[in-house]
Design a protein around this motif. Structure first.
Motif, PDB file in Angstrom:
ATOM      1  N   MET A   1       0.831  -1.212   0.000  1.00 24.37           N
ATOM      2  CA  MET A   1       0.000   0.000   0.000  1.00 24.37           C
ATOM      3  C   MET A   1       0.864   1.261   0.000  1.00 24.37           C
ATOM      4  N   GLY A   2       0.458   2.230  -0.802  1.00 28.31           N
ATOM      5  CA  GLY A   2       1.203   3.483  -0.855  1.00 28.31           C
ATOM      6  C   GLY A   2       0.854   4.423   0.282  1.00 28.31           C
ATOM      7  N   TYR A   3       0.946   5.722   0.004  1.00 30.96           N
ATOM      8  CA  TYR A   3       0.691   6.734   1.034  1.00 30.96           C
ATOM      9  C   TYR A   3      -0.157   7.825   0.399  1.00 30.96           C
ATOM     10  N   PHE A   4      -1.244   8.209   1.086  1.00 31.79           N
ATOM     11  CA  PHE A   4      -2.252   9.086   0.480  1.00 31.79           C
ATOM     12  C   PHE A   4      -2.275  10.447   1.189  1.00 31.79           C
TER      13      PHE A   4
ATOM     14  N   PHE B   1      10.378   8.993  -4.939  1.00 33.09           N
ATOM     15  CA  PHE B   1       9.075   8.379  -4.654  1.00 33.09           C
ATOM     16  C   PHE B   1       8.249   8.376  -5.936  1.00 33.09           C
ATOM     17  N   ASN B   2       7.666   7.245  -6.290  1.00 32.01           N
ATOM     18  CA  ASN B   2       6.707   7.225  -7.399  1.00 32.01           C
ATOM     19  C   ASN B   2       5.484   8.002  -6.940  1.00 32.01           C
ATOM     20  N   THR B   3       5.150   9.046  -7.697  1.00 31.76           N
ATOM     21  CA  THR B   3       4.157  10.005  -7.217  1.00 31.76           C
ATOM     22  C   THR B   3       3.025  10.137  -8.226  1.00 31.76           C
ATOM     23  N   THR B   4       1.800  10.082  -7.736  1.00 35.40           N
ATOM     24  CA  THR B   4       0.623  10.308  -8.584  1.00 35.40           C
ATOM     25  C   THR B   4      -0.027  11.604  -8.123  1.00 35.40           C
ATOM     26  N   LEU B   5      -0.162  12.550  -9.063  1.00 37.75           N
ATOM     27  CA  LEU B   5      -0.776  13.844  -8.730  1.00 37.75           C
ATOM     28  C   LEU B   5      -2.156  13.880  -9.370  1.00 37.75           C
ATOM     29  N   THR B   6      -3.181  14.100  -8.558  1.00 36.41           N
ATOM     30  CA  THR B   6      -4.527  14.114  -9.107  1.00 36.41           C
ATOM     31  C   THR B   6      -5.371  15.155  -8.381  1.00 36.41           C
ATOM     32  N   ARG B   7      -6.650  15.276  -8.749  1.00 36.27           N
ATOM     33  CA  ARG B   7      -7.462  16.333  -8.137  1.00 36.27           C
ATOM     34  C   ARG B   7      -8.928  15.936  -8.121  1.00 36.27           C
ATOM     35  N   GLU B   8      -9.677  16.635  -7.274  1.00 38.30           N
ATOM     36  CA  GLU B   8     -11.136  16.479  -7.254  1.00 38.30           C
ATOM     37  C   GLU B   8     -11.788  17.859  -7.290  1.00 38.30           C
ATOM     38  N   PRO B   9     -12.978  18.007  -7.834  1.00 38.29           N
ATOM     39  CA  PRO B   9     -13.629  16.971  -8.595  1.00 38.29           C
ATOM     40  C   PRO B   9     -12.875  16.732  -9.892  1.00 38.29           C
ATOM     41  N   GLY B  10     -12.853  15.492 -10.362  1.00 37.83           N
ATOM     42  CA  GLY B  10     -12.155  15.168 -11.609  1.00 37.83           C
ATOM     43  C   GLY B  10     -11.137  14.084 -11.385  1.00 37.83           C
TER      44      GLY B  10
ATOM     45  N   LEU C   1      -2.349   3.517  -5.227  1.00 36.58           N
ATOM     46  CA  LEU C   1      -1.937   3.097  -3.876  1.00 36.58           C
ATOM     47  C   LEU C   1      -1.498   1.636  -3.895  1.00 36.58           C
ATOM     48  N   ASN C   2      -2.181   0.826  -4.690  1.00 37.85           N
ATOM     49  CA  ASN C   2      -1.787  -0.598  -4.774  1.00 37.85           C
ATOM     50  C   ASN C   2      -0.403  -0.773  -5.375  1.00 37.85           C
ATOM     51  N   LEU C   3       0.016   0.179  -6.207  1.00 36.95           N
ATOM     52  CA  LEU C   3       1.376   0.120  -6.778  1.00 36.95           C
ATOM     53  C   LEU C   3       2.433   0.601  -5.780  1.00 36.95           C
ATOM     54  N   GLY C   4       1.991   1.135  -4.659  1.00 39.68           N
ATOM     55  CA  GLY C   4       2.941   1.655  -3.671  1.00 39.68           C
ATOM     56  C   GLY C   4       3.312   3.107  -3.907  1.00 39.68           C
ATOM     57  N   ASN C   5       2.478   3.819  -4.687  1.00 35.20           N
ATOM     58  CA  ASN C   5       2.794   5.232  -4.978  1.00 35.20           C
ATOM     59  C   ASN C   5       2.413   6.153  -3.816  1.00 35.20           C
ATOM     60  N   VAL C   6       3.054   7.323  -3.813  1.00 34.21           N
ATOM     61  CA  VAL C   6       2.551   8.413  -2.982  1.00 34.21           C
ATOM     62  C   VAL C   6       1.507   9.128  -3.841  1.00 34.21           C
ATOM     63  N   VAL C   7       0.271   9.175  -3.356  1.00 39.16           N
ATOM     64  CA  VAL C   7      -0.803   9.816  -4.119  1.00 39.16           C
ATOM     65  C   VAL C   7      -1.094  11.176  -3.501  1.00 39.16           C
TER      66      VAL C   7
ATOM     67  N   PRO D   1       6.543   6.535   4.693  1.00 41.48           N
ATOM     68  CA  PRO D   1       7.413   5.390   4.982  1.00 41.48           C
ATOM     69  C   PRO D   1       8.574   5.311   3.982  1.00 41.48           C
ATOM     70  N   GLU D   2       9.763   5.170   4.517  1.00 38.52           N
ATOM     71  CA  GLU D   2      10.986   5.132   3.693  1.00 38.52           C
ATOM     72  C   GLU D   2      10.952   4.007   2.655  1.00 38.52           C
ATOM     73  N   ASP D   3      10.289   2.886   3.039  1.00 39.61           N
ATOM     74  CA  ASP D   3      10.340   1.736   2.125  1.00 39.61           C
ATOM     75  C   ASP D   3       9.500   1.944   0.860  1.00 39.61           C
ATOM     76  N   LEU D   4       8.800   3.072   0.732  1.00 38.20           N
ATOM     77  CA  LEU D   4       8.087   3.351  -0.526  1.00 38.20           C
ATOM     78  C   LEU D   4       9.020   3.964  -1.573  1.00 38.20           C
TER      79      LEU D   4
END
Ligand code: TMP
Length: 218
Positions: free
Chosen positions: A1-4, A31-40, A85-91, A211-214
């Motif tokens: 699990m990643g970090y949200f 860190f593998n990072t996913t940048l997203t937004r709401e709404p959308g 998050l399942n990939l272990g990304n920071v979202v 977490p460092e291990d991400l």
């Protein structure tokens, strides 16, 4: 699990600038990072966003508004947030369910119980590990947001910017209340500081928590 991590604040608080700066720093720290937004955040939710923010829809009822935010969130959580998050990304998400409590409950006056129920249906058990609240006086934030709308060539997403100041003050108080209620999850940052200083403050706090291990996972 990643970090949200979610970012929240009133209009013009500077959160969108700050979330991008944090994403750059996290990538630089591997860190593998996913940048997203709401709404959308995904194709279907972006279509719902266009309806929600279109100033021509100013007759939308508060309950319709609430349900559209929940519908957009449900799609976004399933399409983007859970897989990342399942990939272990920071979202990093620009607004999430706290915005619904602040705007639709404190702002519009809808019962919090109804909002909590819809949020939990939409989120499939996903909740932020950390929430950065950029606290800002709405009269300053609104002036910034309205200037941005006037000078941008994109769609005029201004249905909320047209709300009276008292609405935005209730939203700010809502966020402050949430930060007190969930003090373990919230970091409150003074949005009046210089953007560069805010960015450093956020990075220090965030890097101490992820977490460092991400790092470099995959
Ligand atoms: P943005 O300005 O951060 O892109 O957000 C769009 C608008 O949507 C903003 O005025 C806040 C509002 N909003 C809600 O009212 N409820 C919600 O649940 C979310 C995510 C946003």
């Amino acid at each position: 699990m990643g970090y949200f991590i979610t970012f929240e604040g009133v209009e013009g608080s500077g959160k969108t600038t700050q979330i991008k700066l944090l994403a750059e720093r996290l990538v630089a720290h591997d860190f593998n990072t996913t940048l997203t937004r709401e709404p959308g955040g995904c194709a279907i939710a972006d279509k719902i966003r266009a309806i929600l923010l279109d100033a021509e829809n100013r007759d939308m009822s508060p309950m319709t508004e609430l349900m559209l935010y929940a519908a957009a969130r449900s799609q976004h959580v399933g399409d983007i947030i859970v897989p990342a998050l399942n990939l272990g990304n920071v979202v990093l998400c620009d607004r999430f369910f706290d915005a619904t409590t602040a705007y639709q409950s404190f702002g519009r006056g809808i019962d919090r119980g109804a909002i909590d129920t819809l949020n939990s249906l939409a989120c499939q058990g996903v909740a932020p590990d950390l929430t950065i609240l950029i606290d800002c006086d709405p009269s300053i934030g609104l002036a910034r947001a309205r200037h941005r709308i006037e000078t941008s060539s994109g769609p005029r997403e201004e249905r909320f910017e047209l709300e009276e100041l008292a609405f935005h003050q209730r939203v700010r108080e809502g966020y402050q209340r949430l930060a007190m209620e969930h003090s373990h999850r919230f970091i409150v940052i003074d949005g009046n500081e210089k953007a560069e200083d805010i960015s450093t403050m956020i990075a220090v706090q965030v890097l101490a928590r992820i977490p460092e291990d991400l790092r470099g996972i995959r």
